[in-house]
Design a protein around this motif. Structure first.
Motif, PDB file in Angstrom:
ATOM      1  N   UNK A   4     -17.444 -44.840  16.681  1.00 35.50           N
ATOM      2  CA  UNK A   4     -18.150 -45.701  15.726  1.00 35.50           C
ATOM      3  C   UNK A   4     -17.615 -45.500  14.312  1.00 35.50           C
ATOM      4  N   UNK A   5     -16.891 -44.412  14.092  1.00 31.57           N
ATOM      5  CA  UNK A   5     -16.368 -44.147  12.747  1.00 31.57           C
ATOM      6  C   UNK A   5     -14.864 -44.420  12.673  1.00 31.57           C
ATOM      7  N   UNK A   6     -14.357 -45.219  13.586  1.00 29.93           N
ATOM      8  CA  UNK A   6     -12.920 -45.438  13.653  1.00 29.93           C
ATOM      9  C   UNK A   6     -12.372 -46.146  12.427  1.00 29.93           C
ATOM     10  N   UNK A   7     -13.213 -46.756  11.602  1.00 25.59           N
ATOM     11  CA  UNK A   7     -12.721 -47.421  10.405  1.00 25.59           C
ATOM     12  C   UNK A   7     -12.355 -46.414   9.320  1.00 25.59           C
ATOM     13  N   UNK A   8     -12.836 -45.158   9.475  1.00 30.42           N
ATOM     14  CA  UNK A   8     -12.583 -44.139   8.449  1.00 30.42           C
ATOM     15  C   UNK A   8     -11.145 -43.624   8.536  1.00 30.42           C
ATOM     16  N   UNK A   9     -10.576 -43.334   7.372  1.00 27.35           N
ATOM     17  CA  UNK A   9      -9.228 -42.777   7.339  1.00 27.35           C
ATOM     18  C   UNK A   9      -9.259 -41.315   7.764  1.00 27.35           C
ATOM     19  N   UNK A  10      -8.147 -40.820   8.243  1.00 30.30           N
ATOM     20  CA  UNK A  10      -8.064 -39.415   8.667  1.00 30.30           C
ATOM     21  C   UNK A  10      -8.077 -38.504   7.442  1.00 30.30           C
ATOM     22  N   UNK A  11      -8.494 -37.263   7.662  1.00 28.29           N
ATOM     23  CA  UNK A  11      -8.503 -36.263   6.595  1.00 28.29           C
ATOM     24  C   UNK A  11      -7.096 -36.113   6.006  1.00 28.29           C
ATOM     25  N   UNK A  12      -6.096 -36.178   6.867  1.00 26.31           N
ATOM     26  CA  UNK A  12      -4.713 -36.002   6.401  1.00 26.31           C
ATOM     27  C   UNK A  12      -4.321 -37.121   5.443  1.00 26.31           C
ATOM     28  N   UNK A 277      -5.672 -47.406  -3.109  1.00 23.48           N
ATOM     29  CA  UNK A 277      -7.115 -47.686  -3.189  1.00 23.48           C
ATOM     30  C   UNK A 277      -7.887 -46.975  -2.083  1.00 23.48           C
ATOM     31  N   UNK A 278      -9.129 -46.621  -2.430  1.00 24.67           N
ATOM     32  CA  UNK A 278     -10.061 -46.089  -1.430  1.00 24.67           C
ATOM     33  C   UNK A 278     -11.328 -46.933  -1.471  1.00 24.67           C
ATOM     34  N   UNK A 279     -11.766 -47.381  -0.315  1.00 26.71           N
ATOM     35  CA  UNK A 279     -13.038 -48.109  -0.241  1.00 26.71           C
ATOM     36  C   UNK A 279     -14.103 -47.178   0.328  1.00 26.71           C
ATOM     37  N   UNK A 280     -15.233 -47.071  -0.416  1.00 23.64           N
ATOM     38  CA  UNK A 280     -16.348 -46.250   0.073  1.00 23.64           C
ATOM     39  C   UNK A 280     -17.478 -47.142   0.589  1.00 23.64           C
ATOM     40  N   UNK A 281     -18.328 -46.571   1.428  1.00 23.17           N
ATOM     41  CA  UNK A 281     -19.368 -47.347   2.130  1.00 23.17           C
ATOM     42  C   UNK A 281     -20.755 -47.211   1.500  1.00 23.17           C
ATOM     43  N   UNK A 282     -20.813 -46.725   0.267  1.00 22.63           N
ATOM     44  CA  UNK A 282     -22.106 -46.511  -0.385  1.00 22.63           C
ATOM     45  C   UNK A 282     -22.566 -47.728  -1.187  1.00 22.63           C
ATOM     46  N   UNK A 283     -21.761 -48.786  -1.184  1.00 25.59           N
ATOM     47  CA  UNK A 283     -22.110 -49.982  -1.954  1.00 25.59           C
ATOM     48  C   UNK A 283     -22.222 -51.200  -1.078  1.00 25.59           C
ATOM     49  N   UNK A 284     -21.519 -52.264  -1.437  1.00 24.00           N
ATOM     50  CA  UNK A 284     -21.785 -53.541  -0.772  1.00 24.00           C
ATOM     51  C   UNK A 284     -20.866 -53.842   0.405  1.00 24.00           C
ATOM     52  N   UNK A 308     -18.072 -41.884   1.511  1.00 24.89           N
ATOM     53  CA  UNK A 308     -18.523 -41.851   0.129  1.00 24.89           C
ATOM     54  C   UNK A 308     -17.574 -40.977  -0.686  1.00 24.89           C
ATOM     55  N   UNK A 309     -17.778 -40.960  -2.008  1.00 23.80           N
ATOM     56  CA  UNK A 309     -16.934 -40.125  -2.862  1.00 23.80           C
ATOM     57  C   UNK A 309     -17.020 -38.650  -2.480  1.00 23.80           C
ATOM     58  N   UNK A 310     -18.140 -38.247  -1.848  1.00 25.13           N
ATOM     59  CA  UNK A 310     -18.285 -36.840  -1.435  1.00 25.13           C
ATOM     60  C   UNK A 310     -17.159 -36.431  -0.490  1.00 25.13           C
ATOM     61  N   UNK A 311     -16.635 -37.368   0.258  1.00 28.78           N
ATOM     62  CA  UNK A 311     -15.592 -37.061   1.237  1.00 28.78           C
ATOM     63  C   UNK A 311     -14.221 -36.848   0.593  1.00 28.78           C
ATOM     64  N   UNK A 312     -14.115 -37.143  -0.700  1.00 31.18           N
ATOM     65  CA  UNK A 312     -12.815 -36.992  -1.361  1.00 31.18           C
ATOM     66  C   UNK A 312     -12.615 -35.579  -1.897  1.00 31.18           C
TER      67      UNK A 312
END
Lengths: 319, 319
Positions: A4-12, A277-284, A308-312
């Motif tokens: 379900x989180x496959x849209x997220x980029x890898x940590x690397x 660019x980084x897109x976060x999911x805490x907004x729209x 979210x920015x916390x992940x950066x």
């Protein structure tokens, strides 16, 4: 099978981005805060970036506040942000107009915060409160034919104005049609509303809606738009850096990172001007919006996606 | 060598049109009158058409007046026009909405004349004067999050409103986003202004400008637009004829003639729905506009061009 989180980029991938950048641009609403609530981790990230000597900018299309008002908001939220870190459309517009050294005055549709910023830059303005009054409206449209117009208006600036009305639209339309420079603060169609939804949720029209009315009435497009994804915001950030350190060249755009929540403003801004660019999911933007992007929308496609920015923060290199 | 009047149609072409038509539609401003001044010959033409038993309609996109107000204006100008001859957008909208038998109320951005017409048709309305007040605007945009909204609004109608303001745009936007039927009175970008031009001429924004703001803010197009060149105006004219003579079929559209001064509204209206059209030069179209039309703009190309309605009268057959 996709997680379900496959849209997220890898940590690397995130670590790779974070370790190579020197200039970090953050959209505000939906990224650093939601209305008056900080996004968890935002304060730690901004603080650490500054400790590491990175350049940090808050970059917002909201045209209703001056830089001073944003600094006050950041203080309240205990964020380590100063005036020179703020790129808001009010300041960008003020800088843009003052450089043109136009004769005459600027007709402004906008807020008190915008007026403050323009006056700080020595720009002569008209409009604002003087056209708020609707008493003059109590007549047929024919009577507007002799609405009082000035002959020294060289520029029209349209920004978010909760006192927007027909008289303001008429004046702006008349001045632009007579040759005044036509500027818009941003094209956001509507504003995020953080209120819990009653039966009929409030949808707040954005500057883009009023701008469109002026485009239709004048049959013209603005000569320039200040906000993301357009260029003036970037020029203003470069100018702030140059003013702060006149002896240093700002880093190349390959070392800038734009972090935002809106694809058509934040992400398009970064991509159009050569930033990652980084897109976060805490907004729209929702994960489905990212998965739905077609190849035709390459300008809207972020290089990375994070919750979210916390992940950066964990991926920020110490060098 | 071309004469300066080469854009005008030949007498034979005009005579051919005039002799075969049974239903004559005239735009008002720029065709029959300019503000409060009759176009010379207009009264004679309308009078003669009625004497000959032709059906005459005044067909206007102006949404600020009710049929009763138009009849009063025609009386003043001594034109032989009654309520059943008037197809104005206020009446078309009222007819359109009343047929839908929607539950709940219609949120209206518009004028007193429009309200009168809607109430005559038994349509429950809200909006109007109650949202004119800007006192509620004296606050940041965030405070609009709890703007008072009704939960019984089934339709939003946007028409010309010189008291248009941010609160009205916000309410219309919220109702449409929540599922209310979205209707527009017309798409005219600006209004003709008959005033002599001071240094900076007044340009009056039209309904199309405000409609565009609502489209952007909602990211929706209206479900229907009442005014020319759209269909509801035609349907209303047919309805008026059927009500007046329930035993007769209205003539086929090949026997209708639309006379107007605007290419994108009047001429496009006629052509799109299968009527022949005459463009007159007493309003906003200049001869050069006709000569500039490319083949790609076939919908804007009138069948005939005449200096004014006065040039039509001599060609009216007696049969």
């Amino acid at each position: 099978k996709m997680s379900t989180k496959s849209y997220l980029s890898s940590a690397a991938d995130i670590a790779c981005l974070m370790s190579t950048k020197r200039v970090f641009l953050f959209d505000c609403d939906g990224v650093i805060w939601n209305e008056n609530t900080l996004v968890p981790g935002a304060k730690d990230l901004l603080t650490r970036l500054k400790q590491l000597g990175r350049q940090v900018f808050l970059v917002t299309n909201n045209s209703s506040k001056s830089r001073a008002q944003y600094v006050a908001k950041c203080r309240k939220l205990e964020l380590p942000i100063e005036e020179a870190d703020i790129v808001c459309t009010a300041a960008v517009a003020a800088g843009y107009i003052s450089k043109l050294k136009l004769p005459g005055v600027t007709y402004v549709i906008g807020s008190q915060g915008l007026q403050d910023e323009l006056e700080l830059h020595g720009i002569k303005c008209c409009g604002f409160r003087e056209d708020d009054d609707t008493a003059v409206h109590d007549q047929g449209v024919e009577q507007f034919g002799d609405a009082p117009l000035r002959n020294d208006v060289s520029c029209v600036l349209l920004a978010l104005d909760t006192r927007f009305n027909y008289l303001k639209l008429l004046k702006a339309c008349s001045y632009v049609s007579a040759g005044a420079l036509f500027l818009g603060s941003n094209e956001d169609a509507f504003l995020p509303s953080g209120q819990p939804s009653p039966t009929v949720p409030v949808r707040l029209p954005g500057t883009g809606a009023m701008l469109s009315a002026l485009c239709v009435a004048t049959q013209q497009q603005p000569a320039a738009v200040m906000g993301k994804p357009h260029r003036p915001m970037l020029d203003y950030a470069v100018q702030l850096m140059t003013e702060a350190r006149p002896d240093q060249q700002p880093p190349p755009l390959s070392q800038w990172l734009m972090v935002g929540d809106r694809l058509d403003t934040d992400i398009a801004f970064g991509r159009r001007h050569g930033m990652d660019t980084v897109c976060v999911m805490t907004g729209c933007t929702k994960p489905a919006d990212l998965l739905d992007l077609s190849e035709a929308n390459s300008e809207l496609k972020p290089n990375c996606a994070a919750e979210s920015v916390a992940d950066l923060l964990p991926h920020l290199a110490e060098n």
